[in-house]
Write a protein that holds these residues in place. Structure first.
Motif, short mmCIF file in Angstrom:
data_model
loop_
_atom_site.label_atom_id
_atom_site.label_comp_id
_atom_site.label_asym_id
_atom_site.label_seq_id
_atom_site.Cartn_x
_atom_site.Cartn_y
_atom_site.Cartn_z
N ARG A 164 0.83 -1.20 0.00
CA ARG A 164 0.00 0.00 0.00
C ARG A 164 0.87 1.26 0.00
O ARG A 164 0.48 2.29 -0.54
N HIS A 165 2.05 1.17 0.62
CA HIS A 165 2.91 2.35 0.79
C HIS A 165 3.84 2.60 -0.39
O HIS A 165 3.95 3.71 -0.87
N HIS A 166 4.55 1.58 -0.80
CA HIS A 166 5.65 1.74 -1.75
C HIS A 166 5.24 1.34 -3.16
O HIS A 166 5.90 0.55 -3.80
N LYS A 167 4.13 1.88 -3.63
CA LYS A 167 3.68 1.50 -4.96
C LYS A 167 3.79 2.68 -5.91
O LYS A 167 3.63 3.83 -5.52
N VAL A 168 4.10 2.34 -7.16
CA VAL A 168 4.08 3.33 -8.23
C VAL A 168 2.81 3.13 -9.05
O VAL A 168 2.09 4.08 -9.32
N ILE A 169 2.53 1.88 -9.42
CA ILE A 169 1.32 1.58 -10.18
C ILE A 169 0.38 0.72 -9.33
O ILE A 169 -0.71 1.15 -8.99
N ALA A 170 0.81 -0.49 -9.00
CA ALA A 170 -0.09 -1.40 -8.29
C ALA A 170 0.51 -2.00 -7.02
O ALA A 170 -0.17 -2.67 -6.28
N GLY A 171 1.79 -1.79 -6.76
CA GLY A 171 2.43 -2.35 -5.58
C GLY A 171 2.95 -3.76 -5.76
O GLY A 171 3.37 -4.40 -4.80
N VAL A 172 2.96 -4.26 -6.99
CA VAL A 172 3.43 -5.62 -7.25
C VAL A 172 4.94 -5.72 -7.04
O VAL A 172 5.43 -6.65 -6.40
N CYS A 173 5.70 -4.77 -7.57
CA CYS A 173 7.16 -4.80 -7.43
C CYS A 173 7.58 -4.72 -5.97
O CYS A 173 8.51 -5.40 -5.55
N SER A 174 6.90 -3.89 -5.20
CA SER A 174 7.22 -3.77 -3.78
C SER A 174 6.96 -5.08 -3.04
O SER A 174 7.75 -5.48 -2.19
N ALA A 175 5.87 -5.76 -3.40
CA ALA A 175 5.58 -7.04 -2.76
C ALA A 175 6.63 -8.09 -3.12
O ALA A 175 7.07 -8.84 -2.26
#
Length: 197
Positions: free
Chosen positions: A131-142
Motif C-alpha cells: 500500500r505504501h511503496h507503490k508506483v502503479i499497483a504495488g506488485v514490485c514492492s511485494a
C-alpha cells in the motif's frame, strides 16, 4: 503468432487462479465463471456479429472477403471478424480449463469455510501488494519484500522484462488482479511496531 496463441490459451486458467489467490465469495466465483463462458463463446459471437454487420451495411461476400459499398475499409474489418471463429481453437479449451479451475476453487473455498466455521475470518494471502511503496499497483514492492531484494532492482528488472518480452505486461496485470492489497489492519500494526523502535 505463437505468443498470441499462448496468451489466448492462458486466459481461462489465469481467471481461475485469481479465484484461488483472492479467496472470492460465491458471487465472485459466479462472475468469473460467467466471464470464462463468455470468453469461450466470444469467437462465435464475433463471427455472428460480422455476418449481421455485413447484411446491415449491404456488403457482399467474395470468397473469404467482404466488399462494402461505403466505407471501403469496413469490408476488411468485417472479413477479419468473420474469421474470428478460428480463435475458438484456443478460446474453448482455455475456457474449459478456467471453468474446471473455478469449480475446484469454489469447492475448496466451501470446504475451508465449513471447517473454520466462518468465525476466524479470512486466511492470509500468499503475499499482499504494498500500500505504501507503490508506483502503479504495488506488485514490485511485494516481490522485493518477498524475495528480500532492493525495490529499485525489482523495478528495473520489471521494466526491462516489459520491454523485452511483450507478454510480460499481461503477467503484471494478472498479478495486480490476483493478489489483494495489504489490509489496513496489518498496515496499522506495522506502523505501531515501527514507532516503538
Amino acid at each position: 503468432m505463437a505468443l498470441i496463441a499462448f496468451l489466448f490459451l492462458l486466459v481461462g486458467p489465469a481467471i481461475a487462479t485469481i479465484a484461488f489467490f483472492r479467496r472470492l465469495s460465491t458471487r465472485g466465483h459466479l462472475f468469473l465463471l460467467s466471464l470464462c463462458v463468455v470468453y469461450g463463446i466470444s469467437p462465435f459471437l464475433l463471427t455472428w456479429g460480422a455476418f449481421g454487420s455485413a447484411k446491415r451495411f449491404g456488403c457482399s461476400a467474395e470468397a473469404i472477403r467482404f466488399r462494402c459499398p461505403s466505407p471501403v475499409w469496413l469490408g476488411d474489418v468485417i472479413s477479419g471478424l468473420a474469421m474470428a471463429h478460428w480463435l475458438a481453437i484456443f478460446a474453448i479449451p482455455s475456457a474449459i480449463l478456467g471453468v474446471i479451475g473455478l469449480l475446484i476453487s469454489g469447492i475448496l473455498q466451501h470446504r475451508r469455510s465449513r471447517t473454520t466455521g466462518g468465525t476466524s475470518g479470512e486466511t492470509p494471502a500468499v503475499f499482499y501488494r504494498s500500500r505504501h511503496h507503490k508506483v502503479i499497483a504495488g506488485v514490485c514492492s511485494a516481490l522485493a519484500q518477498r524475495w528480500h531484494q532492493p525495490l529499485a532492482v525489482i523495478r528495473i528488472v520489471t521494466v526491462v522484462l516489459a520491454i523485452v518480452i511483450p507478454g510480460f505486461i499481461f503477467l503484471y496485470l494478472w498479478c495486480w488482479l490476483a493478489f489483494s492489497i495489504e489490509p489496513r489492519l496489518q498496515q496499522q500494526v506495522d506502523v505501531k511496531g515501527d514507532s516503538g523502535k
